[in-house]
Design an enzyme around this catalytic site. Sequence first.
Site, PDB file in Angstrom:
ATOM      1  N   ASP A  13       0.819  -1.216   0.000  1.00  0.00           N
ATOM      2  CA  ASP A  13       0.000   0.000   0.000  1.00  0.00           C
ATOM      3  C   ASP A  13       0.853   1.266   0.000  1.00  0.00           C
ATOM      4  O   ASP A  13       0.458   2.289   0.561  1.00  0.00           O
ATOM      5  CB  ASP A  13      -0.968   0.003   1.204  1.00  0.00           C
ATOM      6  CG  ASP A  13      -1.715  -1.306   1.304  1.00  0.00           C
ATOM      7  OD1 ASP A  13      -2.317  -1.701   0.300  1.00  0.00           O
ATOM      8  OD2 ASP A  13      -1.654  -1.953   2.362  1.00  0.00           O
ATOM      9  N   LYS A  16       1.970   2.246  -5.286  1.00  0.00           N
ATOM     10  CA  LYS A  16       2.638   1.846  -6.525  1.00  0.00           C
ATOM     11  C   LYS A  16       1.822   2.253  -7.751  1.00  0.00           C
ATOM     12  O   LYS A  16       2.370   2.612  -8.780  1.00  0.00           O
ATOM     13  CB  LYS A  16       2.858   0.330  -6.534  1.00  0.00           C
ATOM     14  CG  LYS A  16       3.811  -0.144  -5.461  1.00  0.00           C
ATOM     15  CD  LYS A  16       3.953  -1.652  -5.454  1.00  0.00           C
ATOM     16  CE  LYS A  16       2.754  -2.376  -4.922  1.00  0.00           C
ATOM     17  NZ  LYS A  16       2.566  -2.325  -3.474  1.00  0.00           N
ATOM     18  N   ALA A  39      -4.356  -7.883  -3.832  1.00  0.00           N
ATOM     19  CA  ALA A  39      -3.769  -6.550  -3.956  1.00  0.00           C
ATOM     20  C   ALA A  39      -4.861  -5.510  -4.147  1.00  0.00           C
ATOM     21  O   ALA A  39      -6.023  -5.848  -4.335  1.00  0.00           O
ATOM     22  CB  ALA A  39      -2.828  -6.515  -5.150  1.00  0.00           C
ATOM     23  N   GLY A  40      -4.480  -4.285  -4.102  1.00  0.00           N
ATOM     24  CA  GLY A  40      -5.441  -3.223  -4.381  1.00  0.00           C
ATOM     25  C   GLY A  40      -4.688  -1.976  -4.783  1.00  0.00           C
ATOM     26  O   GLY A  40      -3.893  -1.453  -4.019  1.00  0.00           O
ATOM     27  N   HIS A  41      -4.862  -1.550  -6.010  1.00  0.00           N
ATOM     28  CA  HIS A  41      -4.243  -0.302  -6.449  1.00  0.00           C
ATOM     29  C   HIS A  41      -5.355   0.716  -6.626  1.00  0.00           C
ATOM     30  O   HIS A  41      -6.360   0.409  -7.262  1.00  0.00           O
ATOM     31  CB  HIS A  41      -3.601  -0.442  -7.832  1.00  0.00           C
ATOM     32  CG  HIS A  41      -2.541  -1.467  -7.925  1.00  0.00           C
ATOM     33  ND1 HIS A  41      -1.353  -1.380  -7.242  1.00  0.00           N
ATOM     34  CD2 HIS A  41      -2.471  -2.597  -8.638  1.00  0.00           C
ATOM     35  CE1 HIS A  41      -0.607  -2.414  -7.554  1.00  0.00           C
ATOM     36  NE2 HIS A  41      -1.267  -3.175  -8.387  1.00  0.00           N
ATOM     37  N   GLN A 223       1.657  -6.295  -3.391  1.00  0.00           N
ATOM     38  CA  GLN A 223       2.160  -6.403  -2.008  1.00  0.00           C
ATOM     39  C   GLN A 223       3.540  -5.731  -1.914  1.00  0.00           C
ATOM     40  O   GLN A 223       3.728  -4.719  -2.563  1.00  0.00           O
ATOM     41  CB  GLN A 223       2.204  -7.861  -1.513  1.00  0.00           C
ATOM     42  CG  GLN A 223       0.826  -8.475  -1.328  1.00  0.00           C
ATOM     43  CD  GLN A 223       0.267  -9.049  -2.596  1.00  0.00           C
ATOM     44  OE1 GLN A 223       0.939  -9.751  -3.314  1.00  0.00           O
ATOM     45  NE2 GLN A 223      -0.981  -8.767  -2.882  1.00  0.00           N
ATOM     46  N   THR A 238       2.764 -12.790   2.443  1.00  0.00           N
ATOM     47  CA  THR A 238       1.932 -13.402   1.424  1.00  0.00           C
ATOM     48  C   THR A 238       2.702 -14.609   0.861  1.00  0.00           C
ATOM     49  O   THR A 238       3.829 -14.878   1.291  1.00  0.00           O
ATOM     50  CB  THR A 238       1.524 -12.369   0.345  1.00  0.00           C
ATOM     51  OG1 THR A 238       0.468 -12.922  -0.442  1.00  0.00           O
ATOM     52  CG2 THR A 238       2.692 -11.946  -0.530  1.00  0.00           C
ATOM     53  N   GLY A 301     -10.986  -3.259   3.136  1.00  0.00           N
ATOM     54  CA  GLY A 301     -11.547  -2.142   3.912  1.00  0.00           C
ATOM     55  C   GLY A 301     -11.025  -2.091   5.341  1.00  0.00           C
ATOM     56  O   GLY A 301     -11.437  -1.242   6.129  1.00  0.00           O
ATOM     57  N   LYS A 330       3.129  10.163  -0.343  1.00  0.00           N
ATOM     58  CA  LYS A 330       2.352  10.661   0.800  1.00  0.00           C
ATOM     59  C   LYS A 330       3.135  11.542   1.765  1.00  0.00           C
ATOM     60  O   LYS A 330       2.870  11.521   2.972  1.00  0.00           O
ATOM     61  CB  LYS A 330       1.715   9.488   1.551  1.00  0.00           C
ATOM     62  CG  LYS A 330       0.624   8.795   0.729  1.00  0.00           C
ATOM     63  CD  LYS A 330      -0.190   7.879   1.589  1.00  0.00           C
ATOM     64  CE  LYS A 330      -1.554   7.598   1.000  1.00  0.00           C
ATOM     65  NZ  LYS A 330      -2.404   6.778   1.824  1.00  0.00           N
ATOM     66  N   LEU A 331       4.087  12.304   1.242  1.00  0.00           N
ATOM     67  CA  LEU A 331       4.826  13.209   2.129  1.00  0.00           C
ATOM     68  C   LEU A 331       3.870  14.243   2.740  1.00  0.00           C
ATOM     69  O   LEU A 331       4.053  14.680   3.875  1.00  0.00           O
ATOM     70  CB  LEU A 331       5.947  13.910   1.337  1.00  0.00           C
ATOM     71  CG  LEU A 331       6.876  14.790   2.167  1.00  0.00           C
ATOM     72  CD1 LEU A 331       7.659  13.960   3.181  1.00  0.00           C
ATOM     73  CD2 LEU A 331       7.841  15.567   1.284  1.00  0.00           C
ATOM     74  N   VAL A 413       2.868  14.249  -3.292  1.00  0.00           N
ATOM     75  CA  VAL A 413       2.427  15.255  -2.310  1.00  0.00           C
ATOM     76  C   VAL A 413       0.901  15.352  -2.247  1.00  0.00           C
ATOM     77  O   VAL A 413       0.359  16.286  -1.667  1.00  0.00           O
ATOM     78  CB  VAL A 413       3.056  16.646  -2.607  1.00  0.00           C
ATOM     79  CG1 VAL A 413       4.541  16.641  -2.311  1.00  0.00           C
ATOM     80  CG2 VAL A 413       2.793  17.085  -4.046  1.00  0.00           C
TER      81      VAL A 413
HETATM   82  P1  IMP Z   1      -2.727 -13.111   1.654  1.00  0.00           P
HETATM   83  O1  IMP Z   1      -1.876 -12.448   0.612  1.00  0.00           O
HETATM   84  O2  IMP Z   1      -4.209 -12.888   1.432  1.00  0.00           O
HETATM   85  O3  IMP Z   1      -2.391 -14.543   1.858  1.00  0.00           O
HETATM   86  O4  IMP Z   1      -2.386 -12.379   3.046  1.00  0.00           O
HETATM   87  C1  IMP Z   1      -1.120 -12.522   3.670  1.00  0.00           C
HETATM   88  C2  IMP Z   1      -0.675 -11.211   4.312  1.00  0.00           C
HETATM   89  O5  IMP Z   1      -0.394 -10.246   3.312  1.00  0.00           O
HETATM   90  C3  IMP Z   1      -1.736 -10.561   5.212  1.00  0.00           C
HETATM   91  O6  IMP Z   1      -1.089  -9.931   6.301  1.00  0.00           O
HETATM   92  C4  IMP Z   1      -2.369  -9.520   4.309  1.00  0.00           C
HETATM   93  O7  IMP Z   1      -2.970  -8.465   5.049  1.00  0.00           O
HETATM   94  C5  IMP Z   1      -1.150  -9.056   3.535  1.00  0.00           C
HETATM   95  N1  IMP Z   1      -1.494  -8.493   2.218  1.00  0.00           N
HETATM   96  C6  IMP Z   1      -1.880  -9.156   1.124  1.00  0.00           C
HETATM   97  N2  IMP Z   1      -2.078  -8.308   0.099  1.00  0.00           N
HETATM   98  C7  IMP Z   1      -1.788  -7.076   0.553  1.00  0.00           C
HETATM   99  C8  IMP Z   1      -1.750  -5.773  -0.054  1.00  0.00           C
HETATM  100  O8  IMP Z   1      -2.023  -5.570  -1.243  1.00  0.00           O
HETATM  101  N3  IMP Z   1      -1.376  -4.748   0.763  1.00  0.00           N
HETATM  102  C9  IMP Z   1      -1.009  -4.941   2.050  1.00  0.00           C
HETATM  103  N4  IMP Z   1      -1.021  -6.124   2.655  1.00  0.00           N
HETATM  104  C10 IMP Z   1      -1.402  -7.195   1.917  1.00  0.00           C
END
Ligand code: IMP
Length: 430
Positions: A13, A16, A39-41, A223, A238, A301, A330-331, A413
């Site tokens: 997070d 990227k 993941a989440g972008h 990640q 992960t 969330g 995020k400065l 920023v």
């Molecule tokens: P998994 O990837 O669902 O197996 O989760 C394993 C660990 O990686 C957990 O602590 C998740 O919260 C963390 N994690 C997985 N994907 C992300 C991400 O995109 N950002 C931050 N943490 C993540």
Amino acid sequence: MPAIVLVGAQWGDEGKGKVTDLLGSSVDYCVRYQGGNNAGHTVVVDGESYAVHLLPSGVITPGCVPVIGNGVVVDPAVLLDEIAMLEARGVSTERLLISANAHLIAPYHATIDKVTERFLGKNQIGTTGRGIGPTYADKVNRVGVRVQDLFDPGILRQKVEGALDQKNHLLLKVYNRRAITVNEIVDGFLRYADALRPKVADTSAVLNTALDDNKVVLLEGAQATMLDVDHGTYPFVTSSNPTAGGACIGSGVGPTRIDRVVGVLKAYTTRVGAGPFPTELHDADGQHLRKVGGEYGVTTGRPRRCGWFDAVIAKYSTRINGFTDYFLTKLDVLSGFERVPICVAYDVDGVRHDEMPMTQTDFHHARPIFEYLDGWWEDISGCRSFEDLPKAAQAYVKRLEELIGAPVAGVGVGPGRDEVIAIRELVPAA
Ligand code: IMP
């Protein structure tokens, strides 16, 4: 033209997606090389915010070919939903390519992910529950199902039978859950085959040809370094390799073709899920960072755990990935603190550690040793050059640069696409 690797330098997070978006039209191919829809972008373009979980963030950039590499685990239902969501908002996904060798996430993987977590009790990892770990376990165990199997129903059935054989024993006898039938999985998978078929390719061949043709290929990790199964805070990680070495494995592009390795660092630290986090804040400062930084998981969330910048981790990350550049995000979130602490070393049971401790036991006992820099009060979101920043913010960035061992090529920023200070070009001149 060489390939560029982009890796999160902390626990994920870091922003990227913003860097990928910033590189924008200079990138011809944007490749995800590991992870899945854990993941989440968030990419903000023209005030529109797009959250993608599985697709590479370059999917939003016109003209860029988004690629899902062989190292990714693909939930086909999520993939098609994401494609439909983007198409409905006018974003074309026509150019998307998916590796025939990528592994598929089946519904049983998510079931096993969740029951395993429940049985771990207080030792749980805090996974996203998307079935990522069990899918990678099947891959390594050689009972996985790959994208190409969707096009050979006989083989698909055989593989699903093989995978379910053991799993149903586990589900029924250990976890007291219902058994899953081969038919429900095979029929479910086959429903996606026609929609995916035109996008499936030998993506390693495509990418290597693109590099031969002088195209810019961005290999984008999901990640981050500290969640890497080999180099992260195991077992709170992960199940794949987000670090730079994983980019080669997960894309089929060899290391000699990679020129730049860019680390993305948040100006402070966040983490979701369980596991050690030496600079974590449990006070009002932590709540402030969470609120101002909008630190809630894009995928689940969940509120992110927040803490001060940890230079020991960043330095470690530089070593593991061989970063040539950093992008600091995020400065702006740090505006308004009287003093800004930076963790420069750890105290482990009375012994100072300037480097990452060798063992997890020591890392769990690490207490941050801080250096304090003056804070700044100004809103810096309008700054577009390094000199525009307040002196104290400049000093903060310069001190980080000294500590982390690679130059800062850009600073974020604000959340918008233009809220960036570019210091050094990330795409090398042709
Ligand atoms: P998994 O990837 O669902 O197996 O989760 C394993 C660990 O990686 C957990 O602590 C998740 O919260 C963390 N994690 C997985 N994907 C992300 C991400 O995109 N950002 C931050 N943490 C993540």
